[in-house]
Each structure stands twice: as C-alpha cells, then as structure tokens.
Design an enzyme around this catalytic site. Structure first.
Site, PDB file in Angstrom:
ATOM      1  N   SER B  95       0.835  -1.192   0.000  1.00 50.80           N
ATOM      2  CA  SER B  95       0.000   0.000   0.000  1.00 50.80           C
ATOM      3  C   SER B  95       0.879   1.254   0.000  1.00 50.80           C
ATOM      4  O   SER B  95       1.762   1.368  -0.843  1.00 50.80           O
ATOM      5  CB  SER B  95      -0.933  -0.059   1.217  1.00 50.80           C
ATOM      6  OG  SER B  95      -1.968   0.863   1.081  1.00 50.80           O
ATOM      7  N   ASP B 217      -9.679  -4.341  -6.094  1.00 45.73           N
ATOM      8  CA  ASP B 217      -9.122  -3.626  -4.952  1.00 45.73           C
ATOM      9  C   ASP B 217      -9.808  -2.268  -4.876  1.00 45.73           C
ATOM     10  O   ASP B 217      -9.691  -1.453  -5.800  1.00 45.73           O
ATOM     11  CB  ASP B 217      -7.600  -3.468  -5.148  1.00 45.73           C
ATOM     12  CG  ASP B 217      -6.927  -2.746  -3.990  1.00 45.73           C
ATOM     13  OD1 ASP B 217      -7.634  -2.187  -3.126  1.00 45.73           O
ATOM     14  OD2 ASP B 217      -5.683  -2.718  -3.961  1.00 45.73           O
ATOM     15  N   HIS B 245      -7.433  -5.457  -0.690  1.00 46.19           N
ATOM     16  CA  HIS B 245      -6.265  -4.585  -0.709  1.00 46.19           C
ATOM     17  C   HIS B 245      -5.050  -5.240  -0.044  1.00 46.19           C
ATOM     18  O   HIS B 245      -3.950  -4.723  -0.128  1.00 46.19           O
ATOM     19  CB  HIS B 245      -6.626  -3.277   0.016  1.00 46.19           C
ATOM     20  CG  HIS B 245      -5.583  -2.215  -0.094  1.00 46.19           C
ATOM     21  ND1 HIS B 245      -5.135  -1.727  -1.311  1.00 46.19           N
ATOM     22  CD2 HIS B 245      -4.893  -1.540   0.857  1.00 46.19           C
ATOM     23  CE1 HIS B 245      -4.220  -0.794  -1.090  1.00 46.19           C
ATOM     24  NE2 HIS B 245      -4.047  -0.664   0.215  1.00 46.19           N
TER      25      HIS B 245
END
Lengths: 404, 267
Positions: B95, B217, B245
């Site tokens: 991320s 996602d 995610h």
C-alpha cells in the site's frame, strides 16, 4: 409458548444480518438491512460486496483496518462505519463480524451484524466535539495565562527602577521577589539623585495586590519623587504622600501604604548624613562596619493615606564607611519557616543580620535573597529588599566614582 | 538514535541469507506480514519494522512535522538500512509503503537491490488525466471515519497499550490488539498517505521493480497498476487472482509465489 421462528428472527431482527463470501461478495442479507438501505434483494445478493454498501471513507477504513483485522483475528467488533443507502443517505452503524470456519478450520464465510448507531454516533460526535473543545480551551487558557504573566511581569518592572543608580562612594543592591507570576505585587523602592551628591531613597508596601494596588504603587512612587524636589524634608515628603493618597482614595476603597523614606547627604570622609522617616513600616536595619546589627527607630510613624493631616517624625543618623542600611518589606518577616511553620520574626531577622555584619550591600542582598529562596512555599507575599553601603570617599579632587 | 527500538525492528530467517525488508502500509503494523513471513524466512533474512506512529514503534520518536509527509517515513527506511548495515535489500512495500520504498530507493539507490510494490498507488486523488479512484471529498470522509472510531479505539486500546495488570483478560491476542495505533498519529499518517502525489518520483526509480495488484481492490484500481508499469522504467506488473487490498493476508500462498518468482530472478 411464544410462536417464534428462527427464520423470522433472522429476517426481522432489530439489527442488520449479512453473510458474505471471503472476498466480500454478499451471499445473504436480511429484510431489516434491506429496509435500511432501500435496495431489493436481487440488487444485492451475489452482485455486491459488503464494502460497496459503505461510504467511500468507510470503504477505505474497511480495507485498511477492518478486513485485515478480521482476517488475522477471525472476528472484529464494535467498529463505527457509515452505510450509503440507495437514495444516498448516510446510515451510521456499528459493525461486528466473525469468520465461520469449516470442520477443517478453513474459513468459509463471514457473518456480519450491523446495529443502527444514529443515536450513539450523535452522542459520540458530541463527546468528540467536547473533547476537541476541551483541548482547544486548555490550550487557549495556557496562552492567556502566558500573556497575563508577561503583562504582569512588564507592569511589575515598570513600578521598579530598571537599575539602581549608584551614588559615588556607595555600594547599593536590591531584590524583588514576586510571590505570584499571575498578580502584580504592591512593594516598591527607589534611589534617586537630588543634586549636589544628595540622594533620596524609599521602600514601601501598598496594601493589597493586583492592578488597583499597582496604580497606587505608581502614584506613591511618583508622588514621593516629586514631593522630594518640592521640599526635601522626609517628614514633609511623607506628609505630602499622605495627603495625596488620602484625597485620591477616601471616596473609594481605602488604599494606604507603609513606607520608609530617607535622604542621604553628600559623601564625606566620615560617611553620609542620613535623615529617615517611617510611615507604619517595619524598622530599617543597620549593619555596622564593627560587625553589629540593630534596628533603627523608624517604626513609630502612622500608616500613610489612612487619615488626613498626619505628622511624621524625621530621625537623623550617619551612614559611616562600611555601614550598610537595609530596607525590607514585611514579606520577609512574615514568611512561614520550614521548621515549625511559625513566622520568621523580627528577632530572627536581627539574628540573621548580626551573623552577616559587616557586609556590603551586594553581599547582604545576596544573603537575604538566599534566605527568601529557602522559605520556598512559606513565602506567600511579595518581598522587596534594598541595601545601601557607604564606602570610603574618593580621594579629594578626584572624579566621583560611577559604578554600573 | 536506535532504529531497532524507534521502529521496533524484528528479524526472521538465516542471518547470512539475502535480505528482504517488509514494510506495512497505513492502518496496521508488521503483523500484516505474519502469514507470509514463515515461507519467506526459509531462505531469506526477513527484516520487519513498524513505521513511527504505528504498532510498537517508539512514541517518543514521533513528530507531527516529520511524519506529515512520506519523505519522513522514507528517511526512516534508509536509516534502518544504514544503521543495521544491511546489504542491498529487496524492499517489499504494501500500500502506501510502496511509495515510501520508491522515495527511499531514489534517495539511497545503493541500499536497494529491488522493489516489490504490493497494491501500490502513487496518487489516490483523480485529476484531469489521471484516475486514482478518489476525490478530495472522499479522503475527507475517510478522515471523518477515522475520527468516528477515535473514541472507541482509544478506549479499547488504552488498557492494552498500558499493559493493565489488573485485567489479565486484556491479553496480547485480545480483539483488535493488532494494529494498535495512537489515533492522533494515525490521522497524520492518513493525511500523509491519501493526500500524497508521488507520480513525479516514478521515472527516477533505477532498481528492478515488481508491481503486484489485486483483481478487485477498492483502494488501488487496475488503471493505477497499469500507470505504474508505464511510469517505472523496466517494471513488471503482476495481477493476482486475490481480491481486496491485502493479498498477503487474504491470499498468502499466491503472494509468496509471486514474490518468490521475482526474488529467484534476482539471485
């Protein structure tokens, strides 16, 4: 017996029920939740994921917090999220999920229960707002206090000489202890030239504290200096101050002060002649070059400003080379001592002064500053100290000594 | 400064094996990697850490200014490599930590052998020519979501963080005991993450780079993966069957397989 069915309980429970596949795809949803959202069952089942029902902010929160924790722990509870209903309305809910596992321990699906949190959210929003407000006002209060202290410190400085002028062949020193950083005190002192190497000096204490006392302090200080120029006789000077204070404040809350006022004659080889008058103030201390200490007889006079037409008495002394005159306010002799919480008395102070003598003004003020510091919290009033020491005069015809 | 305590650095795997550094994103801590560490640690030296302000990092090391932008976190990554005298690492960033890795590798290229970026995004907010998936209003809504969990989380977390001896039931494995974060620090990290724009840094990447995206996602849409492959010179893009995610949690085997393939090419 109540007639109740598990199916009916599932569908019409007072909470939303939802089962999803591990990827979040909705497999089953109850009537209650459909009613909240305004969707038909076939718009949702197998078509949407749980996170699709959330606001965008809620979706990010779900992906970054909710889903990872649920995967790691197998359950998660009491998280505040917002649903987005079909008509766009936001529905605050509290969400709890558990992972259902098969006989082999492998996760099969996710069961989620949603509670209507409109009331609780409103209450929490209020709590949060109150918390933010409390944090903000605490910060503001701290800033206000700092501003006030700066103002008080500035006002206090304006009531005292920035630095003491030093007469030729003298050592002088002063110290002011502020009892509170939040409130201006009423103690004052000054030493100022009158021409021809003659000097006026005073130290006093206005009753009370705060801005009103500061105004009286300022008036007293400037009246004393002006009255000295007008008639440099200590008794006349205090008589003048008495008249001014009495006239200024008789109508109002009575404001009076105590003060010791004196004039030093010009320097000679024998020291300086000194005339002193007391107005209700603790007696001045004299530390002699010979190493003794005594109170001067300046304590008899009346409080200044309380009654009209007072008479003050002038006493005459000589400040010989090596002698130190110490003026102080009652903060010093009313401090509570550590030992028995009794007051530091004038006898205690005389003993202390005797142990100091002989001492220059600088050394005496340093020792008294140290004493005040040791009182610590026992010292709850402002305290001012000023000391004047006569030094051997400069050689005849020489330039006057100027100390800085 | 001691980076080991500042960033709560932990290790797994043989000391002399090639180094893989795992960096968690916004919302959790190094626990995010617990499902893939055992597989990687078989033949890699795995270095894990918590960003300052997250997990068990040193709260005293936190500063609102330093950690208000991703460069502060990237400096910490370089610090860890230098202080621990790590040989060039394969940096795996999840991320927002993907962009933290890009910044760190551009800052100190000699410290990085390769970058593996899991569900990365160089910019979350749309503009005229770029699709990040979110509007500024969406991000404000997220910050609101964080705020609405502020009381609950601080109340739940406080006894755990303080190690309340009077309540032993509040043990390590208590509900929500992972990913413990001071809400005020989390809010700063959220702003740094979702308001960041690192698109201009992508062309400067000079180390081999793998981009891993998921098939669905909500935070990093497929266009973002394609954009990254286009912008990072010589990069590879892998789209996992995994959804969500956090593929390292939802599909650990698939994630490890993709990482292993990339790591094998590097050896």
């Amino acid at each position: 017996m109540l007639e109740d069915s598990a199916d009916d309980l599932y569908e019409h429970a007072p909470c939303g029920n939802l089962s999803t596949m591990l990827d979040g795809t909705i497999a089953k949803i109850n009537e209650t939740l459909l009613g909240w959202l305004g969707y038909d069952r076939d718009e949702i089942v197998a078509r949407r994921r749980f996170s699709d029902l959330l606001t965008v902010g809620g979706k990010i929160y779900y992906e970054t917090h909710y889903a990872p924790l649920l995967t790691m722990q197998g359950e998660i509870g009491g998280v505040a999220l917002d649903l987005r209903a079909k008509d766009g309305r936001k529905l605050p809910v509290l969400v709890t999920s558990t992972v259902k596992t098969g006989a082999d321990g492998q996760p099969l699906l996710i069961r989620t229960t949603l509670f209507d949190a409109r009331d609780r959210r409103a209450y929490e929003t209020e709590l949060l707002r109150a918390r933010h407000a409390a944090e903000a006002s605490e910060q503001a209060a701290q800033q206000d206090r700092q501003r006030l202290q700066k103002l008080v410190a500035g006002l206090q400085r304006s009531l005292l000489p920035r630095t003491l002028a030093t007469p030729p062949a003298m050592d002088v020193a002063a110290y002011y202890h502020m009892a509170s950083a939040d409130e201006v005190g009423g103690d004052f002192y000054d030493l100022f030239p009158l021409g021809g190497d003659r000097w006026g000096f005073f130290l006093g204490d206005v009753c009370g504290k705060g801005v009103e006392a500061a105004a009286v302090t300022s008036l007293a200080r400037y009246t004393l200096r002006a009255a000295t120029v007008y008639d440099p006789d200590p008794a006349a000077v205090l008589g003048n101050l008495n008249t001014v204070l009495y006239q200024e404040y008789q109508s109002d809350n009575h404001r009076h002060c105590t003060v010791v006022f004196g004039i030093l004659g010009h320097a000679t080889s024998a020291g300086r002649a000194m005339t002193v008058t007391g107005g209700g103030h603790p007696p001045a201390l004299l530390l002699t070059a010979a190493g003794t200490a005594e109170y001067l007889d300046t304590s008899g006079g009346p409080l200044v400003g309380l009654l009209p037409d007072l008479r003050f008495t002038t006493h005459t002394y000589t400040l010989r080379p090596g002698d130190t005159l110490i003026l102080y306010t009652d903060g010093l002799i009313e401090a509570r001592t550590d030992a028995d919480r009794g007051r530091y008395s004038s006898e205690d102070l005389l003993d202390f002064a005797t142990s100091l003598a002989p001492a220059s003004a600088g050394a005496a003020v340093a020792a008294l500053t140290d004493l005040l510091t040791r009182f610590g919290t026992g010292l709850d009033d402002d305290a001012a100290v000023m000391a004047l020491t006569a030094l051997p005069p400069p050689p005849a015809g020489g330039e006057p000594v100027h100390r800085t | 400064m001691n980076v080991r305590t500042r960033n709560h650095v932990t290790f797994a795997g043989p000391v002399d094996a090639p180094v893989v550094m795992l960096a968690h994103g916004f919302g959790c801590d190094q626990n995010m990697w617990r499902r893939i560490v055992p597989a990687l640690a078989v033949d890699h030296r795995v270095v894990l850490f918590d960003h300052v302000g997250s997990g068990r990092s040193d709260p005293a090391a936190w500063g609102a200014e330093r950690y208000a932008s991703l460069s502060g976190y990237a400096e910490d990554v370089v610090d860890i490599c230098r202080e621990l005298e790590l040989p060039p690492v394969t940096f795996v960033g999840h991320s927002v930590a993907a962009m933290i890795g890009v910044l760190a590798a551009n800052e100190a290229p000699d410290r990085f052998a390769a970058l593996a970026l899991i569900t990365p995004s160089p910019c979350y907010i749309d503009d005229d020519t770029y699709h990040g998936g979110f509007s500024r209003a969406d991000i404000d809504e997220l910050l609101e979501s964080l705020d609405s969990n502020y009381l609950g989380w601080s109340a739940t977390m406080a006894p755990v963080i303080m190690g309340n001896p009077g309540r032993p039931e509040l043990g390590e494995e208590l509900t929500n005991s992972f990913c413990r974060t001071d809400p005020a620090m989390a809010a700063v990290f959220a702003r740094a993450t979702f308001l960041s724009d690192n698109r201009a840094d992508l062309a400067k990447v000079g180390v081999p780079t793998l981009i891993m995206q998921c098939s669905h996602d909500a935070i990093a849409p497929p266009e973002v993966g394609f954009y990254l492959r286009q912008q990072i010179p010589g990069s590879r893009l892998v789209t996992l069957a995994a959804t969500g995610h956090c593929p390292q949690l939802s599909a650990p085997e698939e994630t490890v397989a993709a990482l292993r393939e990339f790591l094998a090419v590097r050896r």
